[in-house]
Every structure is written in C-alpha cells, then in structure tokens.
Write an enzyme that holds these catalytic residues in place. Structure first.
Site, PDB file in Angstrom:
ATOM      1  N   ASN A 110       1.290  -1.437  -0.031  1.00  0.00           N
ATOM      2  CA  ASN A 110       0.218   0.099  -0.028  1.00  0.00           C
ATOM      3  C   ASN A 110       0.594   1.254  -0.108  1.00  0.00           C
ATOM      4  OD1 ASN A 110      -1.781  -1.817   0.406  1.00  0.00           O
ATOM      5  ND2 ASN A 110      -2.446  -1.655   1.948  1.00  0.00           N
ATOM      6  N   HIS A 127       5.897  -0.152  -2.877  1.00  0.00           N
ATOM      7  CA  HIS A 127       4.957   0.295  -3.750  1.00  0.00           C
ATOM      8  C   HIS A 127       5.766   1.506  -4.231  1.00  0.00           C
ATOM      9  CE1 HIS A 127       2.961  -3.499  -5.382  1.00  0.00           C
ATOM     10  NE2 HIS A 127       4.127  -3.975  -5.693  1.00  0.00           N
ATOM     11  N   CYS A 139      19.422  17.118 -11.830  1.00  0.00           N
ATOM     12  CA  CYS A 139      21.053  17.493 -11.640  1.00  0.00           C
ATOM     13  C   CYS A 139      21.449  16.757 -10.741  1.00  0.00           C
ATOM     14  CB  CYS A 139      21.058  18.678 -12.539  1.00  0.00           C
ATOM     15  SG  CYS A 139      20.072  19.694 -10.912  1.00  0.00           S
ATOM     16  N   CYS A 155      12.979  22.151 -10.195  1.00  0.00           N
ATOM     17  CA  CYS A 155      14.256  21.958  -9.591  1.00  0.00           C
ATOM     18  C   CYS A 155      14.160  23.660 -10.406  1.00  0.00           C
ATOM     19  CB  CYS A 155      15.426  21.006 -10.511  1.00  0.00           C
ATOM     20  SG  CYS A 155      16.689  21.781  -9.620  1.00  0.00           S
ATOM     21  N   SER A 197      -4.254  -9.722  -2.846  1.00  0.00           N
ATOM     22  CA  SER A 197      -4.838 -10.786  -4.069  1.00  0.00           C
ATOM     23  C   SER A 197      -4.428 -11.412  -4.427  1.00  0.00           C
ATOM     24  CB  SER A 197      -5.388  -9.881  -5.359  1.00  0.00           C
ATOM     25  OG  SER A 197      -4.970  -9.277  -5.486  1.00  0.00           O
ATOM     26  N   PRO A 222     -11.611 -11.871   3.226  1.00  0.00           N
ATOM     27  CA  PRO A 222     -12.591 -12.210   2.980  1.00  0.00           C
ATOM     28  C   PRO A 222     -13.178 -13.085   1.721  1.00  0.00           C
ATOM     29  CG  PRO A 222     -12.540  -9.668   2.209  1.00  0.00           C
ATOM     30  CD  PRO A 222     -11.726 -10.800   3.095  1.00  0.00           C
ATOM     31  N   ALA A 239     -10.443  -7.820   7.708  1.00  0.00           N
ATOM     32  CA  ALA A 239      -8.792  -7.919   8.296  1.00  0.00           C
ATOM     33  C   ALA A 239      -9.459  -7.419   9.663  1.00  0.00           C
ATOM     34  CB  ALA A 239      -8.060  -7.335   7.696  1.00  0.00           C
TER      35      ALA A 239
END
Ligand code: APR
Length: 255
Positions: A110, A127, A139, A155, A197, A222, A239
């Site tokens: 997450n 991630h 740079c 920048c 998943s 679930p 959860a």
C-alpha cells in the site's frame, strides 16, 4: 480479553492464534484489503467526477507523466486528499499491538501510509508512498522551486520535474525495500498475509519464499485469493474484525 463472540466459528482461528503465539519473528505482508475498512478508495474508486473519463493505467506511468505532468500531478493530489481524509482501522492498530509483543517486520504494497499513521515503525513500502515526492530526472543538486497552482514543483537549478514517490506501471520496485522484504521472507518463522489478491509480483511471491524456508503461512482475506494455495491456514474474514482476535490487544484507555 478477546471478544470470543465476534467470530464464533471461524475455521482456523484457534490454530492461527497458536502459531502466532509461538512465533518469534513474524513477516506480515499487507495489501489494499487492509485499508478497505478505512474507506481508502482503490485506483478505480478514485476515478470519480472529473477523473471518470480517464483510465488509471494511463495516468500511473512515467510516459503519461512526461506527456501530461499537470494532469497526472493533479490526479495524485486528488488521491492524496482522499487518503488524507480517512483513518487507520482496527487491523492497522492490531499490527501495532503485535509489534509491541514480538519482532514483526511489516511489508506493505500500500502507498496510503496508514500503517505509519497507526504507529507501525520500520514499515517496508514495496510500492512507494503516495505522500512522498522524488525527482523525475535531475541534475544531482536539485532543490525545490515554488510550484504554480496545480503544477508539479520544478528544480530551481535545472528545471527537472518532481514526481509522486510511488512505483508506476512498468517500473521496478525500490531495490532496498525489495531486498529487505526478500530477506525477511527467508528468515521469518511465520508469514501473515493480509488483504492482498496475490496477483501482483514480485510482492505476491514473498509468502511462497517464506513457505519454502519453512515458515507457516496464514492468509486473512474475506475472498479467495491466489495465495490460498500457499497458505497453511486461510482465515476467511475481514481484516478489521479478524486481526484483533488473533493476539492480545491493549485494554482501551480510560477517559
Ligand atoms: N480485509 C481483508 N482483505 C480484504 C478486505 C478486508 N476487509 N476487503 C477486501 N479484501 C481483499 C480482497 O478480497 C482482495 O483479495 O483485499 C484484496 C485486494 O486486492 P487488490 O485490490 O488486488 O490489492 P493488492 O493485492 O494490494 O494489489 C497489489 O496492485 O493495483 C496494484 O500497486 C497496486 O499495490 C497494489 C498491487
């Protein structure tokens, strides 16, 4: 004391409690499902209003950002606002309680930062993080300039763009996070997988690594997931209801 009435007949619950109670080095892998009860919108759920006309896969890539930096930046600002408006749920808090009882390494897919907001320390983010920024090019001496409204910062020195600090489609995982996650998968004595998943690699391969190194694997989800076949125990539950039942929780503070 745990409220035994909430999940009376959840198959595997007792065995999972026993395994967790006996473990001394737990690897926890979390995915979007752990934030579902907080109301964190999924990629697709965030495509509302102005954003309905776009496909998230066409916004979450470096090519898309180079093409339309303002558009992609504003979409991330929108997602940041949605996530900032929700709170950690009992599952996030339960993992904080577990880490107070024994060594736990928490690896998450997450980007919402809810584990950290709940109080988890040392979270490995595979991630990236929705609220972090980094330089797209640069740079080497980049320093942030004031951004125009709705535009990504550039920048001051070289004009390089800042970009959201998440892993986009087609990008590799951050090397250190991936290395550390693989190490904990190889060395843990229990792997607890919550709300994923199990379809997105390399994260989805980590429970199999733990299993190959002798650690039992517990899945909390679930719905059926691609990791059920790797698991020793599958707890078919949300959860937020399940995790607080798996190990002792701190007594609610008075007042
Ligand atoms: N408790 C536990 N699990 C839940 C709950 C809940 N309350 N609600 C949903 N789930 C489960 C779903 O059944 C599903 O298996 O969470 C899982 C979420 O799956 P995905 O949406 O595929 O999320 P995840 O596995 O984290 O995806 C991995 O893919 O979209 C990319 O980069 C993104 O990090 C993400 C990666």
């Amino acid at each position: 004391m745990a409220d035994e009435s909430r999940l009376p007949a959840l198959p595997g619950l007792e065995e999972a409690r026993r395994l967790i109670g006996g473990a001394s080095n737990i690897f926890v892998l979390t995915g979007a499902g752990i934030s579902a009860e907080s109301g964190v919108p999924t990629f697709r759920d965030a495509m509302t209003g102005l954003w309905e006309q776009f496909d998230p896969e066409e916004l979450a890539s470096e090519a898309a950002y180079r093409r339309q930096p303002a558009l992609v930046w504003q979409w991330y600002q929108h997602r940041r606002e949605l996530v900032a408006a929700v709170n950690p749920n009992p599952a996030h808090h339960a993992l904080v309680a577990l880490a107070a009882q024994k060594p736990v390494t928490l690896v998450t897919q997450n980007v919402d930062g809810l584990h950290q907001r709940a109080g988890s320390a040392g979270v490995i983010e595979l991630h990236g993080n929705l609220f972090a920024n980094k330089w797209l090019d640069g740079c080497g001496r980049c320093s942030e300039a004031t951004a125009l409204p709705g535009m990504p910062p550039r920048c001051n020195l070289c004009g390089a763009l800042m970009r959201p600090g998440v892993v986009w489609f087609g990008e590799d995982l951050p090397r250190v996070a991936r290395y550390r996650a693989e190490h904990v998968a190889q060395t843990c004595d229990l792997c607890l997988v919550v709300g994923t998943s199990g379809l997105v690699y390399p994260a989805a391969g980590l429970p199999g690594v733990a299993r190959d190194h002798g650690a039992p694997v517990i899945v909390v989800n679930p719905q059926p997931s691609a990791l059920d076949q790797t698991a020793d125990i599958v707890l078919s539950a949300a959860a937020g209801a399940c995790l607080p039942q798996l190990w002792p929780q701190p007594a609610p503070s008075a007042g």
